[in-house]
Design a protein around this motif. Structure first.
Motif, PDB file in Angstrom:
ATOM      1  N   ARG A   1      10.009   4.853   0.491  1.00 25.81           N
ATOM      2  CA  ARG A   1       8.982   4.169  -0.305  1.00 25.81           C
ATOM      3  C   ARG A   1       7.646   4.165   0.435  1.00 25.81           C
ATOM      4  O   ARG A   1       6.579   4.158  -0.197  1.00 25.81           O
ATOM      5  CB  ARG A   1       9.413   2.732  -0.599  1.00 25.81           C
ATOM      6  CG  ARG A   1      10.704   2.576  -1.380  1.00 25.81           C
ATOM      7  CD  ARG A   1      11.106   1.110  -1.484  1.00 25.81           C
ATOM      8  NE  ARG A   1      11.245   0.485  -0.161  1.00 25.81           N
ATOM      9  CZ  ARG A   1      11.432  -0.825   0.018  1.00 25.81           C
ATOM     10  NH1 ARG A   1      11.491  -1.636  -1.032  1.00 25.81           N
ATOM     11  NH2 ARG A   1      11.550  -1.316   1.241  1.00 25.81           N
ATOM     12  N   ASN A   2       7.714   4.180   1.757  1.00 33.36           N
ATOM     13  CA  ASN A   2       6.500   4.117   2.573  1.00 33.36           C
ATOM     14  C   ASN A   2       5.805   5.471   2.716  1.00 33.36           C
ATOM     15  O   ASN A   2       4.774   5.563   3.391  1.00 33.36           O
ATOM     16  CB  ASN A   2       6.834   3.572   3.964  1.00 33.36           C
ATOM     17  CG  ASN A   2       7.339   2.137   3.915  1.00 33.36           C
ATOM     18  OD1 ASN A   2       6.976   1.362   3.029  1.00 33.36           O
ATOM     19  ND2 ASN A   2       8.194   1.777   4.861  1.00 33.36           N
TER      20      ASN A   2
ATOM     21  N   SER B   1      -3.245  -0.757   3.372  1.00 35.78           N
ATOM     22  CA  SER B   1      -3.266  -0.754   1.908  1.00 35.78           C
ATOM     23  C   SER B   1      -3.360   0.680   1.392  1.00 35.78           C
ATOM     24  O   SER B   1      -3.786   1.594   2.097  1.00 35.78           O
ATOM     25  CB  SER B   1      -4.446  -1.586   1.394  1.00 35.78           C
ATOM     26  OG  SER B   1      -5.667  -1.021   1.840  1.00 35.78           O
ATOM     27  N   ASP B   2      -2.989   0.866   0.146  1.00 39.89           N
ATOM     28  CA  ASP B   2      -2.953   2.209  -0.435  1.00 39.89           C
ATOM     29  C   ASP B   2      -4.323   2.878  -0.431  1.00 39.89           C
ATOM     30  O   ASP B   2      -4.423   4.095  -0.241  1.00 39.89           O
ATOM     31  CB  ASP B   2      -2.406   2.150  -1.866  1.00 39.89           C
ATOM     32  CG  ASP B   2      -0.915   1.825  -1.908  1.00 39.89           C
ATOM     33  OD1 ASP B   2      -0.266   1.944  -0.850  1.00 39.89           O
ATOM     34  OD2 ASP B   2      -0.412   1.465  -2.989  1.00 39.89           O
TER      35      ASP B   2
ATOM     36  N   ASP C   1       2.986  -2.982  -1.356  1.00 44.60           N
ATOM     37  CA  ASP C   1       2.732  -3.563  -2.668  1.00 44.60           C
ATOM     38  C   ASP C   1       2.112  -4.948  -2.553  1.00 44.60           C
ATOM     39  O   ASP C   1       1.496  -5.441  -3.515  1.00 44.60           O
ATOM     40  CB  ASP C   1       4.034  -3.655  -3.472  1.00 44.60           C
ATOM     41  CG  ASP C   1       4.514  -2.292  -3.959  1.00 44.60           C
ATOM     42  OD1 ASP C   1       3.684  -1.355  -3.995  1.00 44.60           O
ATOM     43  OD2 ASP C   1       5.701  -2.164  -4.286  1.00 44.60           O
TER      44      ASP C   1
ATOM     45  N   CYS D   1      10.459  -5.774  -1.497  1.00 41.57           N
ATOM     46  CA  CYS D   1       9.713  -4.707  -2.176  1.00 41.57           C
ATOM     47  C   CYS D   1       9.093  -3.769  -1.144  1.00 41.57           C
ATOM     48  O   CYS D   1       9.211  -3.981   0.064  1.00 41.57           O
ATOM     49  CB  CYS D   1       8.622  -5.311  -3.051  1.00 41.57           C
ATOM     50  SG  CYS D   1       7.328  -6.190  -2.113  1.00 41.57           S
ATOM     51  N   ARG D   2       8.425  -2.713  -1.621  1.00 40.26           N
ATOM     52  CA  ARG D   2       7.644  -1.863  -0.717  1.00 40.26           C
ATOM     53  C   ARG D   2       6.570  -2.741  -0.079  1.00 40.26           C
ATOM     54  O   ARG D   2       5.778  -3.370  -0.790  1.00 40.26           O
ATOM     55  CB  ARG D   2       7.017  -0.713  -1.499  1.00 40.26           C
ATOM     56  CG  ARG D   2       6.240   0.299  -0.646  1.00 40.26           C
ATOM     57  CD  ARG D   2       5.610   1.383  -1.507  1.00 40.26           C
ATOM     58  NE  ARG D   2       4.445   0.907  -2.222  1.00 40.26           N
ATOM     59  CZ  ARG D   2       3.177   1.267  -1.961  1.00 40.26           C
ATOM     60  NH1 ARG D   2       2.921   2.117  -1.000  1.00 40.26           N
ATOM     61  NH2 ARG D   2       2.184   0.772  -2.674  1.00 40.26           N
TER      62      ARG D   2
ATOM     63  N   GLN E   1       2.723   5.006   5.666  1.00 41.15           N
ATOM     64  CA  GLN E   1       1.876   3.854   5.369  1.00 41.15           C
ATOM     65  C   GLN E   1       1.266   3.257   6.628  1.00 41.15           C
ATOM     66  O   GLN E   1       0.308   2.511   6.561  1.00 41.15           O
ATOM     67  CB  GLN E   1       2.693   2.795   4.621  1.00 41.15           C
ATOM     68  CG  GLN E   1       1.868   1.901   3.710  1.00 41.15           C
ATOM     69  CD  GLN E   1       1.409   2.588   2.436  1.00 41.15           C
ATOM     70  OE1 GLN E   1       2.064   3.507   1.936  1.00 41.15           O
ATOM     71  NE2 GLN E   1       0.284   2.147   1.886  1.00 41.15           N
TER      72      GLN E   1
END
Length: 612
Positions: A125-126, A96-97, A403, A399-400, A87
């Protein structure tokens, strides 16, 4: 049953020169040898990612995307590999994604075949979005486990993470031993456990810092690993990797024979032997064999860049103290593996702790974000007292982290629309907004100028170095002089920043005549001059480290309380807020965004309110 042949990824075009030469190799020196590299038959060549993107635009003034396209064209028969920070991509924050997906898509289109993707905290998660994007692009996703040692890390934990990476769709798993911490016995156990647990290949990436990496590679091979990372001999060893030619020779005529042409590899080694000389100014005394890595865990790329940055600040004498402080900071932060960006986060905080003479007197913004959970979840709890000192009662993120980030691409395109000529330009700006914008502006203006390479001395010549710390006697009085840096040259004048018996001074030297010694010389550390006053009262705000002003948060006339953030500086790629030492009114500001600053210069003046 698969053949036991061992396959090699050569790191000479990325990690090798990042580890030994502060990532300074230029594209032209790579292209000259590509024809011969392409004929070797490597499993892959690592050519991109890591610190190369930053170094290209910051120092070399090269477009990293153009480098990728040129290497793709010059290496048509070889898989091209890159290192991706999940990430974090190639920057120092989470994106951001939509930025992650756009970056992976463009990287694949421009020529990368294999993405080695990792997270600095091993917080898987990353990695999810980047792995999904790699698979959507039809490329090889290699999930990397950052190997480290601590009271909370174990082989069982690494195997669990590897299984999760396989379940996420990875085509292979790499043991990423970025600091050279593996020992042969541990390598055998870890490799066997991974090979037995997985249905996908296991790769080994290990730095040679402690002198153990080649032995570790052999033990890994004997226990089922069929893919190893090496570096051509001229750029191998120390904080780099085991030499390619040596590993090929060691495995020749065995069941693990690589099948690679040893004489052809040796010719490539001779080429890079000569190329390395061009970058002699970036050689570091801290990139040789050093078993202290088994204690301080500082990875190869980090130690060469750390020493380079300390030298530029005139503070190289603090290196050993910083290396001792790093494990203490790492423990405070929950034992993160030391790999970008956590290596920079831990390393810069360690430098601040040493340079200020007080642990956590100054805390970087990145450490504050880390302690809040914005980089992910550490393997162990962080020091609560330091977290309270850094962020107070701010909410802790569970959280991730991504997110919580809104989509960014449209905003980024808008911010750089006046300059960007392609989606790649937008992504360059996304990675490094200030440096990226400056690069694109200079490219458009045709003013890109790479940092100069110092010429080699001619045969038989000697190099005369100017002393930067010395004692002088004048009229019977002794003084200790230390040169901290030099300012801009103004015709025949130049500013020098010095300390006399510990008291900072700025002097202007005017050259009236020159003495021709017939010898080459080297300059003192460089910096930027200023006419700022020197600190002399509690309301004079200074910085503890040389750096660049990123932002000024106040204006003249503002009333501030002690602890109020006044300005933001950047040093060693990390940002630090400089706070008001007293309560009062801002009466003068001597800096603006982009200025270079040195310790003991007054940056902001505050008229302190009296207690009455």
């Amino acid at each position: 049953m698969a053949k036991p042949q061992v396959h090699i990824t050569d790191t000479v075009l990325r990690d090798a020169h990042q580890s030994l030469l502060a990532t300074r190799m230029r594209t032209d020196d790579m292209l000259t040898i590509c024809d011969r590299l392409d004929k070797i038959g490597y499993w892959s060549l690592e050519i991109w990612g890591g610190a190369t993107f930053d170094a290209c635009i910051r120092f070399l003034k090269e477009d990293p995307w153009e480098r990728l396209r040129k290497l793709r064209k010059a290496l048509p028969n070889t898989r091209l590999q890159m290192l991706l920070r999940g990430q974090n991509l190639l920057g120092y924050r989470h994106y951001s994604d939509d930025v992650v997906r756009a970056f992976v898509k463009k990287t694949a289109e421009n020529g990368i075949d294999v993405f080695r993707v990792f997270d600095a905290l091993n917080d898987l998660r990353n990695l999810r979005v980047s792995i999904e994007a790699i698979k959507e692009s039809g490329k090889h996703a290699q999930g990397a486990i950052c190997y480290t040692t601590s009271p909370v890390h174990s082989i069982e934990q690494f195997v669990k993470q590897a299984r999760e990476l396989q379940a996420m769709g990875c085509d292979s798993v790499a043991i990423k031993d970025m600091a050279g911490l593996l020992t042969p016995a541990t390598t055998a156990k870890l490799t066997r456990a991974l090979v037995d647990a997985l249905d996908i290949p296991v790769h080994l990436h290990s730095h040679a810092t402690a002198g153990l990496a080649s032995m570790c590679q052999l033990k890994a091979i004997e226990n089922g690993c069929r893919h190893i990372d090496t570096a051509i001999s001229a750029l191998s060893g120390g904080t780099s990797h085991p030499p390619t030619e040596s590993m090929v020779a060691a495995l020749r005529d065995t069941e693990y024979d690589t099948g690679l042409d040893l004489p052809a590899l040796q010719e490539i080694g001779f080429f890079f032997y000569e190329v390395r000389k061009k970058y002699h100014q970036f050689e570091s005394e801290f990139t040789g064999l050093d078993t202290r890595v088994q204690v301080n865990q500082v990875p190869g790329g980090m130690i060469s860049n750390l020493s380079n940055q300390l030298r530029e600040q005139g503070a190289l004498e603090h290196m050993n103290a910083v290396l001792k402080e790093i494990p203490r900071v790492r423990k405070d932060l929950g034992y993160p593996p030391l790999v970008t960006p956590t290596s920079q986060i831990v390393g810069t905080q360690a430098v601040l702790n040493v340079m200020t003479g007080s642990r956590y007197k100054s805390i970087t913004n990145e450490v504050k974000l880390y302690l809040q959970g914005r980089y992910g979840k550490p393997a162990a709890p962080v020091n609560r007292a330091i977290r309270q000192q850094a962020i107070g009662n701010a909410d802790i993120i569970s959280c991730r982290p991504a997110d919580l980030l809104p989509a960014e691409m449209d905003k980024l395109r808008s911010e750089i629309s006046d300059l960007a000529e392609s989606e790649e330009d937008v992504l360059t700006y996304a990675m490094f907004p200030d440096v990226g914008r400056e690069f694109i502006e200079q490219r458009r203006a045709g003013t890109l100028q790479p940092e100069p390479l110092e010429p080699l001395l001619s045969e038989g010549a000697t190099q005369t170095k100017a002393a930067t710390e010395f004692n002088v006697s004048i009229h019977g009085e002794n003084y200790h002089i230390k040169v901290a840096g030099t300012g801009h040259k103004m015709q025949d004048k130049r500013a020098f920043f010095i300390s006399v018996d510990g008291i900072p001074e700025e002097i202007i030297v005017e050259s009236l005549n020159e003495l021709d010694t017939g010898e080459a010389s080297s300059q003192a550390p460089s910096g930027k001059g200023s006419s700022r006053p020197k600190a002399s009262s509690p309301g004079h705000v200074t910085t503890s480290m040389p750096g660049i002003i990123v932002d000024v948060l106040v204006k003249v006339g503002d009333e501030v309380e002690a602890g109020t953030a006044l300005i933001v500086t950047e040093a060693m790629k990390m940002e630090t807020e400089i706070q008001a030492p007293v309560t009062g009114k801002i009466t003068a500001i001597h800096v603006q965004k982009g200025d270079s600053v040195n310790p003991d210069e007054v940056l902001v003046e505050i008229d302190e309110y009296s207690d009455s």
